[in-house]
Design a protein around this motif. Structure first.
Motif, PDB file in Angstrom:
ATOM      1  N   PHE A  62       0.808  -1.220   0.000  1.00 48.98           N
ATOM      2  CA  PHE A  62       0.000   0.000   0.000  1.00 48.98           C
ATOM      3  C   PHE A  62       0.844   1.274   0.000  1.00 48.98           C
ATOM      4  O   PHE A  62       0.295   2.373  -0.130  1.00 48.98           O
ATOM      5  N   ALA A  63       2.151   1.169   0.124  1.00 48.98           N
ATOM      6  CA  ALA A  63       3.013   2.350   0.057  1.00 48.98           C
ATOM      7  C   ALA A  63       4.435   1.917  -0.245  1.00 48.98           C
ATOM      8  O   ALA A  63       4.866   0.822   0.143  1.00 48.98           O
ATOM      9  N   GLU A  64       5.153   2.777  -0.954  1.00 51.94           N
ATOM     10  CA  GLU A  64       6.574   2.547  -1.205  1.00 51.94           C
ATOM     11  C   GLU A  64       7.393   3.127  -0.063  1.00 51.94           C
ATOM     12  O   GLU A  64       6.935   4.019   0.656  1.00 51.94           O
ATOM     13  N   LEU A  65       8.613   2.633   0.086  1.00 48.72           N
ATOM     14  CA  LEU A  65       9.458   3.139   1.164  1.00 48.72           C
ATOM     15  C   LEU A  65       9.705   4.636   1.032  1.00 48.72           C
ATOM     16  O   LEU A  65       9.830   5.348   2.031  1.00 48.72           O
ATOM     17  N   GLU A  66       9.752   5.119  -0.198  1.00 52.22           N
ATOM     18  CA  GLU A  66      10.014   6.544  -0.424  1.00 52.22           C
ATOM     19  C   GLU A  66       8.881   7.428   0.103  1.00 52.22           C
ATOM     20  O   GLU A  66       9.061   8.643   0.269  1.00 52.22           O
ATOM     21  N   GLN A  67       7.707   6.854   0.351  1.00 51.34           N
ATOM     22  CA  GLN A  67       6.587   7.621   0.909  1.00 51.34           C
ATOM     23  C   GLN A  67       6.678   7.737   2.426  1.00 51.34           C
ATOM     24  O   GLN A  67       5.895   8.461   3.034  1.00 51.34           O
ATOM     25  N   VAL A  68       7.632   7.046   3.024  1.00 47.81           N
ATOM     26  CA  VAL A  68       7.801   7.064   4.483  1.00 47.81           C
ATOM     27  C   VAL A  68       8.844   8.108   4.847  1.00 47.81           C
ATOM     28  O   VAL A  68       9.930   8.143   4.265  1.00 47.81           O
ATOM     29  N   ASP A  69       8.496   8.972   5.801  1.00 47.78           N
ATOM     30  CA  ASP A  69       9.457   9.968   6.264  1.00 47.78           C
ATOM     31  C   ASP A  69      10.415   9.398   7.304  1.00 47.78           C
ATOM     32  O   ASP A  69      11.612   9.676   7.277  1.00 47.78           O
ATOM     33  N   THR A  70       9.877   8.602   8.234  1.00 47.85           N
ATOM     34  CA  THR A  70      10.677   8.092   9.354  1.00 47.85           C
ATOM     35  C   THR A  70      10.269   6.665   9.669  1.00 47.85           C
ATOM     36  O   THR A  70       9.079   6.335   9.666  1.00 47.85           O
ATOM     37  N   LEU A  71      11.251   5.821   9.935  1.00 46.81           N
ATOM     38  CA  LEU A  71      11.007   4.483  10.486  1.00 46.81           C
ATOM     39  C   LEU A  71      11.549   4.465  11.903  1.00 46.81           C
ATOM     40  O   LEU A  71      12.718   4.771  12.129  1.00 46.81           O
ATOM     41  N   VAL A  72      10.679   4.125  12.848  1.00 46.56           N
ATOM     42  CA  VAL A  72      11.109   3.944  14.237  1.00 46.56           C
ATOM     43  C   VAL A  72      11.104   2.450  14.508  1.00 46.56           C
ATOM     44  O   VAL A  72      10.066   1.784  14.410  1.00 46.56           O
ATOM     45  N   THR A  73      12.273   1.900  14.837  1.00 41.12           N
ATOM     46  CA  THR A  73      12.406   0.469  15.042  1.00 41.12           C
ATOM     47  C   THR A  73      13.267   0.209  16.274  1.00 41.12           C
ATOM     48  O   THR A  73      13.589   1.120  17.031  1.00 41.12           O
ATOM     49  N   ASP A  74      13.649  -1.051  16.491  1.00 39.06           N
ATOM     50  CA  ASP A  74      14.441  -1.409  17.669  1.00 39.06           C
ATOM     51  C   ASP A  74      15.834  -1.858  17.266  1.00 39.06           C
ATOM     52  O   ASP A  74      16.133  -2.028  16.077  1.00 39.06           O
ATOM     53  N   SER A  75      16.661  -2.076  18.261  1.00 34.81           N
ATOM     54  CA  SER A  75      18.081  -2.357  18.020  1.00 34.81           C
ATOM     55  C   SER A  75      18.336  -3.742  17.430  1.00 34.81           C
ATOM     56  O   SER A  75      19.465  -4.047  17.066  1.00 34.81           O
ATOM     57  N   GLY A  76      17.292  -4.560  17.306  1.00 37.63           N
ATOM     58  CA  GLY A  76      17.462  -5.873  16.685  1.00 37.63           C
ATOM     59  C   GLY A  76      17.594  -5.830  15.180  1.00 37.63           C
ATOM     60  O   GLY A  76      17.911  -6.843  14.549  1.00 37.63           O
ATOM     61  N   LEU A  77      17.370  -4.655  14.581  1.00 36.68           N
ATOM     62  CA  LEU A  77      17.493  -4.534  13.131  1.00 36.68           C
ATOM     63  C   LEU A  77      18.945  -4.727  12.715  1.00 36.68           C
ATOM     64  O   LEU A  77      19.831  -3.999  13.175  1.00 36.68           O
ATOM     65  N   PRO A  78      19.248  -5.689  11.828  1.00 43.60           N
ATOM     66  CA  PRO A  78      20.656  -5.979  11.484  1.00 43.60           C
ATOM     67  C   PRO A  78      21.285  -4.866  10.664  1.00 43.60           C
ATOM     68  O   PRO A  78      20.592  -4.083  10.003  1.00 43.60           O
ATOM     69  N   PRO A  79      22.621  -4.778  10.681  1.00 50.14           N
ATOM     70  CA  PRO A  79      23.330  -3.700   9.976  1.00 50.14           C
ATOM     71  C   PRO A  79      23.008  -3.631   8.487  1.00 50.14           C
ATOM     72  O   PRO A  79      22.892  -2.534   7.929  1.00 50.14           O
ATOM     73  N   GLU A  80      22.869  -4.792   7.825  1.00 49.66           N
ATOM     74  CA  GLU A  80      22.597  -4.759   6.390  1.00 49.66           C
ATOM     75  C   GLU A  80      21.233  -4.146   6.091  1.00 49.66           C
ATOM     76  O   GLU A  80      21.052  -3.440   5.089  1.00 49.66           O
ATOM     77  N   ALA A  81      20.264  -4.393   6.970  1.00 46.93           N
ATOM     78  CA  ALA A  81      18.939  -3.788   6.798  1.00 46.93           C
ATOM     79  C   ALA A  81      19.005  -2.283   7.013  1.00 46.93           C
ATOM     80  O   ALA A  81      18.372  -1.506   6.286  1.00 46.93           O
ATOM     81  N   ARG A  82      19.777  -1.862   7.998  1.00 48.59           N
ATOM     82  CA  ARG A  82      19.920  -0.421   8.256  1.00 48.59           C
ATOM     83  C   ARG A  82      20.516   0.280   7.037  1.00 48.59           C
ATOM     84  O   ARG A  82      20.097   1.384   6.685  1.00 48.59           O
ATOM     85  N   ALA A  83      21.487  -0.363   6.422  1.00 48.23           N
ATOM     86  CA  ALA A  83      22.122   0.228   5.244  1.00 48.23           C
ATOM     87  C   ALA A  83      21.119   0.359   4.099  1.00 48.23           C
ATOM     88  O   ALA A  83      21.069   1.395   3.410  1.00 48.23           O
TER      89      ALA A  83
END
Length: 276
Positions: A234-255
């Motif tokens: 229902f939306a592309e990532l470019e339509q998101v201004d901010t993602l709030v997540t937790d520290s379990g997100l792996p480095p490759e995903a953050r990149a």
């Protein structure tokens, strides 16, 4: 059982679930060595995770449940997962809200946790299609008897989903007539290829309306949502201004995320991008 013991059990089960998903399966004896607990404790944890529908027990261990893209867990099933992460995310997301704002909260267990952290922010106007989120504000106002500074809550109509969201033409029409400063959006899945997705077609359309009516879109999602794809985007990532997540997100995903979003907030860590 004390709160501390409950927290330890929750953290242990989160580690087990991460291990199962990362490796595609684990054995009981491996988990007892890794976690430093007894076989009985591990088996109880596996029983709990199996009841929540996130793993499948097999002889001597467990494997991940492979969910269909149309599978939509109920609110109660999701509410027991990643509790600490959701609380951390909710606390970080609440810090983004200024008094007097008009905000929208979609359905979901993370937005439900966020609602509880917004009770002390004065003069909010809250638009939501979540029965659970609306109940947080209504219950707090009834119990305190406080009217001044209390949030004004607008609950859309619609058809109720398994996750206690209201969707469909009635909800869509109500949302289309409104405009809000910030949308806090819970998601079933998030990925570079599929963007934001949900297994419920009607919910996807309602979420599109929410995104369209918001000046800023803030996704609140724990690390397990990354790489998950539901039936309908229902939306592309470019339509998101901010993602709030937790520290379990792996480095490759953050990149990957940093290439598509303007701002990534990892709860408990330094903001990874400049303010909007």
């Amino acid at each position: 059982m004390s709160d501390n013991q409950n927290l330890l059990a929750e953290q242990r089960r989160a580690l087990i679930l991460d291990e199962v998903r990362r490796r595609g399966g684990v054995r009981v004896n491996e988990l007892t060595r890794k976690l430093g607990v007894s076989d009985m404790t591990v088996r109880r944890d596996l029983d709990t995770l199996a009841r929540q529908g996130v793993i499948e027990k097999v002889h001597g261990g467990a494997v991940p449940v492979v969910e269909a893209s149309t599978h939509e867990p109920g609110f109660e099933a999701k509410s027991g997962l990643e509790l600490t992460a959701k609380e951390d995310i909710a606390r970080a997301a609440a810090a983004l809200v200024s008094p007097g704002s008009a905000i929208a909260l979609s359905g979901g267990t993370t937005t439900y946790a966020l609602a509880q952290h917004l009770l002390d922010v004065p003069d909010l106007t809250v638009v939501t299609n979540s029965v659970r989120v609306a109940d947080v504000f209504h219950t707090a106002q009834r119990s305190s008897g406080q009217a001044q500074g209390a949030a004004t809550v607008v609950l859309t109509g619609g058809v109720r989903t398994p996750s206690d969201s209201l969707v469909g033409p009635v909800a869509d029409q109500a949302i289309a007539a409104l405009h809000f400063d910030m949308l806090f959006l819970g998601v079933h899945g998030i990925s570079v290829e599929a963007g934001l997705s949900t297994p419920n077609l009607a919910e996807a359309e309602t979420n599109r309306r929410l995104v369209h009516s918001a000046r800023r879109v803030i996704v609140v999602a724990d690390h397990t949502k990354w790489g998950t794809v539901g039936l309908s985007s229902f939306a592309e990532l470019e339509q998101v201004d901010t993602l709030v997540t937790d520290s379990g997100l792996p480095p490759e995903a953050r990149a990957e995320i940093s290439e598509h979003l303007r701002r990534l907030v990892v709860a408990g860590e330094t903001d990874l991008a400049a303010d909007l």
